[in-house]
Design an enzyme around this catalytic site. Structure first.
Site, mmCIF file in Angstrom:
data_model
loop_
_atom_site.group_PDB
_atom_site.id
_atom_site.type_symbol
_atom_site.label_atom_id
_atom_site.label_comp_id
_atom_site.label_asym_id
_atom_site.label_seq_id
_atom_site.Cartn_x
_atom_site.Cartn_y
_atom_site.Cartn_z
ATOM 1 N N CYS A 1 37.304 -75.834 17.282
ATOM 2 C CA CYS A 1 38.268 -75.343 16.309
ATOM 3 C C CYS A 1 39.389 -76.363 16.106
ATOM 4 O O CYS A 1 39.696 -77.152 16.993
ATOM 5 C CB CYS A 1 38.924 -74.024 16.710
ATOM 6 S SG CYS A 1 37.747 -72.793 17.288
ATOM 7 N N ARG B 1 35.859 -80.100 13.323
ATOM 8 C CA ARG B 1 35.913 -79.377 14.585
ATOM 9 C C ARG B 1 35.243 -78.010 14.513
ATOM 10 O O ARG B 1 35.103 -77.325 15.528
ATOM 11 C CB ARG B 1 37.370 -79.153 14.988
ATOM 12 C CG ARG B 1 38.034 -80.418 15.381
ATOM 13 C CD ARG B 1 39.495 -80.198 15.622
ATOM 14 N NE ARG B 1 39.980 -81.293 16.426
ATOM 15 C CZ ARG B 1 40.155 -81.264 17.739
ATOM 16 N NH1 ARG B 1 39.926 -80.160 18.414
ATOM 17 N NH2 ARG B 1 40.556 -82.310 18.385
ATOM 18 N N TRP C 1 35.072 -72.742 15.091
ATOM 19 C CA TRP C 1 33.691 -72.884 15.571
ATOM 20 C C TRP C 1 33.550 -71.790 16.623
ATOM 21 O O TRP C 1 34.162 -71.841 17.691
ATOM 22 C CB TRP C 1 33.474 -74.257 16.184
ATOM 23 C CG TRP C 1 32.062 -74.507 16.603
ATOM 24 C CD1 TRP C 1 31.039 -74.920 15.811
ATOM 25 C CD2 TRP C 1 31.516 -74.395 17.922
ATOM 26 N NE1 TRP C 1 29.881 -75.055 16.558
ATOM 27 C CE2 TRP C 1 30.148 -74.743 17.855
ATOM 28 C CE3 TRP C 1 32.039 -74.032 19.164
ATOM 29 C CZ2 TRP C 1 29.309 -74.743 18.965
ATOM 30 C CZ3 TRP C 1 31.201 -74.025 20.270
ATOM 31 C CH2 TRP C 1 29.855 -74.379 20.163
ATOM 32 N N ASN D 1 42.509 -73.122 20.009
ATOM 33 C CA ASN D 1 41.346 -73.990 20.168
ATOM 34 C C ASN D 1 41.037 -74.036 21.655
ATOM 35 O O ASN D 1 41.909 -74.376 22.447
ATOM 36 C CB ASN D 1 41.679 -75.386 19.629
ATOM 37 C CG ASN D 1 40.684 -76.438 20.088
ATOM 38 O OD1 ASN D 1 39.509 -76.144 20.242
ATOM 39 N ND2 ASN D 1 41.155 -77.643 20.314
ATOM 40 N N GLY D 2 39.791 -73.673 22.034
ATOM 41 C CA GLY D 2 39.429 -73.699 23.454
ATOM 42 C C GLY D 2 38.815 -72.382 23.876
ATOM 43 O O GLY D 2 38.351 -71.601 23.032
ATOM 44 N N GLU E 1 16.769 -89.963 20.481
ATOM 45 C CA GLU E 1 17.767 -89.911 19.405
ATOM 46 C C GLU E 1 17.112 -89.459 18.084
ATOM 47 O O GLU E 1 17.686 -88.667 17.344
ATOM 48 C CB GLU E 1 18.445 -91.283 19.269
ATOM 49 C CG GLU E 1 19.325 -91.492 18.040
ATOM 50 C CD GLU E 1 20.562 -90.602 17.994
ATOM 51 O OE1 GLU E 1 20.765 -89.775 18.887
ATOM 52 O OE2 GLU E 1 21.305 -90.722 17.003
ATOM 53 N N LYS F 1 18.314 -86.195 16.042
ATOM 54 C CA LYS F 1 18.752 -86.260 14.636
ATOM 55 C C LYS F 1 17.926 -85.296 13.791
ATOM 56 O O LYS F 1 18.450 -84.577 12.947
ATOM 57 C CB LYS F 1 18.565 -87.670 14.053
ATOM 58 C CG LYS F 1 19.549 -88.723 14.441
ATOM 59 C CD LYS F 1 20.883 -88.633 13.744
ATOM 60 C CE LYS F 1 21.880 -87.960 14.641
ATOM 61 N NZ LYS F 1 22.511 -88.829 15.617
ATOM 62 N N GLU G 1 18.848 -81.536 14.504
ATOM 63 C CA GLU G 1 20.154 -81.052 14.049
ATOM 64 C C GLU G 1 20.284 -81.079 12.527
ATOM 65 O O GLU G 1 20.975 -80.245 11.953
ATOM 66 C CB GLU G 1 21.311 -81.780 14.727
ATOM 67 C CG GLU G 1 21.417 -83.238 14.420
ATOM 68 C CD GLU G 1 22.544 -83.919 15.176
ATOM 69 O OE1 GLU G 1 23.541 -83.282 15.521
ATOM 70 O OE2 GLU G 1 22.424 -85.138 15.421
ATOM 71 N N HIS H 1 1.235 -86.601 30.810
ATOM 72 C CA HIS H 1 1.544 -85.775 31.984
ATOM 73 C C HIS H 1 1.940 -84.349 31.590
ATOM 74 O O HIS H 1 2.580 -83.652 32.371
ATOM 75 C CB HIS H 1 2.644 -86.433 32.814
ATOM 76 C CG HIS H 1 2.229 -87.759 33.365
ATOM 77 N ND1 HIS H 1 1.295 -87.893 34.362
ATOM 78 C CD2 HIS H 1 2.570 -89.031 33.010
ATOM 79 C CE1 HIS H 1 1.100 -89.172 34.632
ATOM 80 N NE2 HIS H 1 1.860 -89.893 33.808
ATOM 81 N N LYS I 1 31.795 -81.497 14.688
ATOM 82 C CA LYS I 1 31.847 -82.937 14.943
ATOM 83 C C LYS I 1 32.449 -83.246 16.306
ATOM 84 O O LYS I 1 32.042 -84.174 16.976
ATOM 85 C CB LYS I 1 32.672 -83.606 13.837
ATOM 86 C CG LYS I 1 32.763 -85.114 13.933
ATOM 87 C CD LYS I 1 31.498 -85.772 13.435
ATOM 88 C CE LYS I 1 31.489 -87.264 13.607
ATOM 89 N NZ LYS I 1 30.114 -87.750 13.831
HETATM 90 C C1 F6R Z 1 24.529 -85.981 17.358
HETATM 91 C C2 F6R Z 1 25.946 -85.992 17.660
HETATM 92 C C3 F6R Z 1 26.392 -85.455 18.970
HETATM 93 C C4 F6R Z 1 27.530 -86.301 19.551
HETATM 94 C C5 F6R Z 1 28.070 -85.654 20.842
HETATM 95 C C6 F6R Z 1 29.139 -86.509 21.484
HETATM 96 O O1 F6R Z 1 24.268 -86.522 16.110
HETATM 97 O O2 F6R Z 1 26.748 -86.405 16.865
HETATM 98 O O3 F6R Z 1 25.343 -85.358 19.883
HETATM 99 O O4 F6R Z 1 27.050 -87.580 19.788
HETATM 100 O O5 F6R Z 1 28.576 -84.388 20.555
HETATM 101 O O6 F6R Z 1 30.240 -86.641 20.636
HETATM 102 P P1 F6R Z 1 31.334 -87.750 20.887
HETATM 103 O O7 F6R Z 1 30.663 -89.076 20.725
HETATM 104 O O8 F6R Z 1 32.379 -87.509 19.865
HETATM 105 O O9 F6R Z 1 31.826 -87.569 22.290
#
Ligand code: F6R
Length: 607
Positions: free
Chosen positions: A2, A27, A74, A98-99, A479, A483, A486, A502, A602
């Protein structure tokens, strides 16, 4: 998570609350709300969904008044409904949070037993009720907040407004960031400096446990023990914080296509002008002081650490341990003075990574942060903060931050190898020469976008997708799967190519596309054997390789994606492009919300 904002202004604050909340939407974006004091009394508007919904609600029923607080959510406790959206109110008190208040359940039961009635299912609402109760018992707003803070467990940043108090706002932080912004006869609170950028560049960061009583012309900060303290005011560079999509449909593609240029910027930051040496502005870490590196991060940043483990171990012969931050901190591993801990974070606010940093501080010989947001908590608390120079990353899924994190790691691995005698001056120069080619090769890889879009049209029909890679391409498989999950909401998993037999090979049939990252390197033939095992079971392989690899192993695969030929050292950086663009195009094919996928945020500021 948030985002929170508070303004004691000189004119109507509702429009500015919206503007600043927009900058906090990274956020969380499942609901939002504001409270504004008009003629001494508080009025609320809240709406479910992104900020546009709140904007519409404010258009339909505008709010006037010069003091207000706002929130973008969030959800943690309680579904994203209007009733659960912040601000929460109890009597004369309004709060945004927030938290997570970890002891909210016993507090709520205690308050229910005393006759309080709750309008939401959130943990946050108990905070408003506790403050209201203390005020009803005769305490001033500041006393009531102080006595309430003493009862809260968990992590929080809070901002309070009070009915009848047009020139009073109280903020508090424990575990979640909160900054004061200073204006001319105005005062602000915000989750970060980026939110406050449209109104001020004069910032005071509250420290852990601090709380503050603000009026338009004064601030009184207290520490966790209630002592009056002063915290420095700093000037923050807000110009760098302006962002737009340019000619792109999404921030995600803009950021993917920016990679050659931001990577060149990152390289120029860490290379001497003649490209003969690694140069770390502000002082290079000394890798000879350490017996071990411990790399800690979350999500995509963790996969960057995973690639770096191969680089440091192979090039500098230094043992490396990696872990996801949420596990690391609770496993409480032994850390000593001969360990260097490197935490990696784009946002610099990820709660798990910040907690890992707190755990190692004072134990490790040095704590280094590889960071994009240079004004963030992690950047400020590390012994040494190394910027990745990616520029603001808006799209929730990380792309350019990943390749820039890899760039910084590649430079550090070369530096470590040189310092530890594993590379001589000529060797250092030769490794740098490979890195210097990377922006051009990224550009070439981006040219395969039409083929990636075509493959994505098929991928979008799948229910499950597997990614395979070996060596430093294994983290790229992880990765790629992250990607894809998500962005497109298709189930995907990444495996080390050799591990498939395995167990996971049981998943293979003609409906499961298998994406194989296989540049021609020392392990190429082994990867091809694993690919053959998949095809022998009817699996549908998309081979991502260079021209030579496709010529050698393309036969029988469902499709091929040609990447530029590159040295194995930099292949993980180049193969980030198909990992990102396959996910992007699969998502647009499915029509999902690419820049703000469901359920995500984010900056993950809760555990
Ligand atoms: C995936 C993604 C997340 C962030 C993770 C860490 O695309 O963006 O997995 O990499 O939440 O976030 P930061 O780098 O901001 O600590």
């Amino acid at each position: 998570m948030c985002g929170i904002i508070g303004i004691l202004g000189k004119a109507d604050v509702a429009p500015m609350l919206l503007t600043t909340l927009k900058r906090l939407e990274y956020r969380g974006y499942d609901s939002a709300g504001v409270v504004v004091i008009n003629d001494g009394s508080m009025q609320t508007r809240r709406a479910v969904g992104k900020l546009e919904a709140l904007e519409m609600a404010l258009k339909a029923a505008p709010l006037q008044g010069n003091s207000g607080i706002g929130h973008t959510r969030w959800a943690t406790h309680g579904a994203p409904t209007e009733a659960n959206a912040h601000p929460h109110r109890a009597g004369k008190v309004a709060v945004v949070h927030n938290g997570i208040i970890e002891n909210f359940q016993p507090l709520r039961e205690e308050l229910l037993a005393k006759g309080h009635q709750f309008a939401s299912e959130t943990d946050s609402e108990v905070v408003a009720h506790l403050v209201m109760r203390a005020m009803d018992q005769g305490q001033s707003p500041a006393q009531a907040v102080a006595s309430t803070l003493a009862r809260l467990e968990g992590a929080f940043a809070l901002a309070f407004l009070f009915d009848g108090e047009d020139d009073l706002m109280i903020g508090a932080r424990r575990g979640s960031p909160l900054a004061i912004g200073h204006g001319e006869g105005e005062m602000y609170l915000g989750s970060d400096a980026m939110a406050l950028a449209p109104v001020t560049s004069r910032i005071t960061y509250l420290e852990e446990g601090d709380w503050v009583v603000l009026t338009r012309n004064s601030q009184q900060i207290y520490d966790a023990l209630g002592n009056g303290v002063s915290r420095p005011e700093v000037m923050v560079n807000v110009d760098a914080m302006q962002v737009d999509k340019g000619n792109h449909r999404h921030f995600m593609t803009k950021e993917i296509f920016e990679q050659p240029s931001v990577m060149a910027l990152a390289l120029s930051h860490y290379l001497s002008p003649d490209h003969s040496q690694i140069h770390v502005p502000g002082g290079a870490p000394d890798f000879t002081r350490f017996d071990r590196l411990v790399l800690v991060a979350c999500g995509t940043a963790y996969y960057a650490c995973h690639v770096a483990k191969y680089w440091f171990e192979q090039m500098a012969r230094i043992p490396v341990e990696i872990d996801v931050a949420s596990e690391f901190r609770y496993r409480a591993p032994p850390i000593g003075r001969r360990d260097m801990v490197i935490v990696v974070s784009q946002s610099g606010e990820t709660a798990d990574t910040l907690a890992a940093l707190h755990y190692v501080k004072g134990k490790a010989g040095q704590v280094v942060a590889i960071i994009n947001a240079t004004e963030s908590s992690i950047a400020r608390e590390a012994d040494l903060a190394l910027p990745i120079k990616a520029g603001v990353e808006v799209s929730v899924a990380s792309s350019k931050a990943f390749t820039c994190q890899l760039t910084v790691f590649a430079a550090l691995a070369i530096l470590a190898a040189r310092q530890r005698g594993e590379l001589d001056a000529a060797g250092e120069k030769a490794q740098i020469a490979k890195l210097v080619h990377t922006p051009r090769l990224l550009d070439e890889a981006l040219k395969a976008e039409p083929q990636m879009a075509a493959a994505a049209r098929e991928l979008a029909k799948a229910r499950d997708i597997l990614f395979l890679g070996r060596g430093p391409l294994y983290p790229l498989a992880l990765e790629g799967a992250l990607k894809l999950k998500e962005l497109s909401y298709i189930h995907a998993e990444g495996y080390a190519s050799g591990e498939l037999k395995h167990g996971p090979i049981a998943l293979i049939d003609e409906r499961v596309p298998v994406i194989c990252f296989a540049p021609v390197d020392a392990l190429f033939d082994k990867t091809v054997s694993n690919m053959q095992e998949v095809m022998a079971r009817g699996g549908k392989v998309l081979l991502v390789s260079d021209a030579k690899g496709i010529a050698r192993a393309g036969k029988g695969t469902w499709a091929q994606l040609e990447m530029p030929e590159c040295d194995p050292f930099i292949a993980p950086i180049i193969y980030a492009i198909p990992a990102q663009l396959l996910a992007y195009h699969t998502a647009t094919e499915k029509g999902t919300d690419v820049d703000q996928p469901r359920n995500l945020a984010k900056s993950v500021t809760v555990e």
